[in-house]
Enzyme design. Structure first.
Site, short mmCIF file in Angstrom:
data_model
loop_
_atom_site.label_atom_id
_atom_site.label_comp_id
_atom_site.label_asym_id
_atom_site.label_seq_id
_atom_site.Cartn_x
_atom_site.Cartn_y
_atom_site.Cartn_z
N LEU A 1 47.53 48.43 38.27
CA LEU A 1 47.84 48.99 39.58
C LEU A 1 48.44 47.93 40.49
O LEU A 1 49.41 48.18 41.21
CB LEU A 1 46.58 49.59 40.22
N PHE B 1 49.21 64.60 49.48
CA PHE B 1 50.40 64.38 48.64
C PHE B 1 50.09 63.35 47.56
O PHE B 1 49.05 62.70 47.59
CB PHE B 1 51.59 63.92 49.51
N TYR C 1 42.35 50.49 48.12
CA TYR C 1 43.66 50.16 48.68
C TYR C 1 43.66 49.13 49.80
O TYR C 1 44.72 48.65 50.19
CB TYR C 1 44.36 51.45 49.13
#
Length: 412
Positions: free
Chosen positions: A94, A412, A123
């Protein structure tokens, strides 16, 4: 070594299989699903990690506009479809994909990057911060105190059920008006409307929802809602739930009328609100606000600032003041010392050189306050922001905080 690269046409079905695996879905896809996913992908912005010929991690980004405080549309790099196959976790895949994508977004001139985080801890290490939160209510209709004889808006407006074709005509223009007034909202392209009306099928078990539109007394479309219902009866009594996928409106009158409509449907005893803004008006449209019980509350839109100057100049400020911010960015994309001069008439942000610093904060914390939702005083108390001058956090709050909370209606 596992290879991170742009996904080719020959790689695509394997990439989609890895995506489904990462989200614990049935790995295989039918032709309609493959074509639907292919349509939403910009080939140069679809990344995969490959162990030999097998895709073991997925990543996609696309162009988006994010509404800043005051209504300006900011170019954003929207990130989605992030997975790592269970056999290849904790190998830095990632990090490699994220670093490559964010560098490209910076080069392209995007002001921010955005994503909806499936897990909170992931994140922050890439410079993202939670910039909006969301709340879900469940309304116990019999307790709400609404008049069961209600049969429609009393302000001269009306509510009509429409089909998917009508929605694709009415929805985009209404959404443009809604998102300009809502900090944290994001753009919706034509494919979004096709997806939610079943014209393009991303899942095998899609079922058509109900769509209702509110028109004002003058005939203008001011609100839309999409919802589904179950069929749940016990002892010859209905216990059915209306489950709202989304509801948007340009006026409180339209919003209130749509919620009252949902609560007036025969046999519906519960209404699940879907993901709303934390300061949503829904409970207070009810005579008994306690009938709307909070059933979930969580972080939602995460933002990563890529250009501090353009981000701070894009939004408006309710107060007047000057701050020198030391922005720390371990990713090397947006750090530096900046002077913000802000007032209700506009703002300027310039490199501050050797000027004395008021606040030192990581770039992720700047993202957290940028849309006006978080308090720098709170962040300083938590040790996530450092005051270099006494009272600087309170002074900054007077500039950054907003009267209404930001909200992103979309996933999304």
């Amino acid at each position: 070594m596992t290879d991170v690269r742009t996904v080719s046409e020959a790689d695509f079905e394997g990439w989609l299989r890895a995506l489904n695996t990462g989200f614990l879905r049935e790995p295989g896809s039918n032709e309609d699903q493959i074509e639907a996913h292919r349509r939403q992908c910009v080939p140069s912005r679809v990344l995969g990690a490959f162990d030999g010929d097998r895709c073991v991690a997925t990543f996609r980004s696309f162009a988006q506009e994010l509404t800043a405080v005051g209504g300006a549309f900011v170019p954003a790099n929207a990130i989605s479809n992030v997975t790592v196959t269970p056999t290849h976790r904790r190998r830095g895949l990632l990090t490699r994909m994220m670093s490559r994508d964010l560098a490209a977004a910076k080069e392209r001139g995007d002001v921010v990057a955005t994503l909806i985080a499936a897990e909170y801890p992931i994140y922050g290490r890439y410079g993202f911060g939670p910039a909006t939160w969301t709340t879900q209510w469940t309304v116990e209709v019999p307790r709400a105190g609404l008049d069961p004889r209600w049969s429609g808006p009393e302000d001269g407006g009306r509510i009509d059920l429409v089909d998917g074709e009508d929605l694709r005509k009415l929805g985009p223009e209404l959404h443009e008006r809604v998102r300009r007034a809502q900090p944290g909202a994001v753009s919706r392209d034509e494919l979004w409307w096709q997806k939610i009306t079943g014209t393009v099928l991303f899942v095998k078990d899609w079922t058509e929802p109900f769509f209702a539109v509110y028109r004002s007394a003058s005939g203008e479309v001011e609100g839309l809602v999409s919802y589904r219902s179950d069929d749940n009866w016990h002892d010859k009594q209905p216990h059915n739930t209306a489950d709202v996928s989304w509801l948007i409106a340009t006026t409180p009158a339209a919003e209130g009328a749509l919620w009252r409509y949902l609560c007036s449907i025969d046999w519906i005893t519960k209404v699940k609100s879907g993901w709303r803004g934390p300061d949503d008006l829904l409970p207070f449209f009810l005579p008994d606000p306690r009938a709307a019980r909070v059933t979930d509350h969580a972080d939602w839109l995460w933002v990563r600032i890529l250009d501090v100057v353009r981000a701070l100049e894009a939004r408006t400020y309710e107060g007047t003041g000057s701050l020198v911010l030391e922005v720390v960015d371990e990713g090397g994309l947006a750090g530096g010392r900046f002077r913000l001069e802000a007032s209700p008439e506009g703002a300027s942000c310039t490199p501050a050189g050797g000027a004395a610093v008021d606040l030192t904060l990581p770039v992720g914390e700047l993202a957290t306050v940028w849309l006006g939702d978080e308090s720098l005083v709170r962040l300083a108390a938590l040790g996530r922001v450092r005051e270099e001058r006494e009272g600087a956090a309170r002074k900054a709050d007077a500039l950054f905080r907003t009267s209404g909370r930001p909200w992103c209606p979309d996933i999304f």
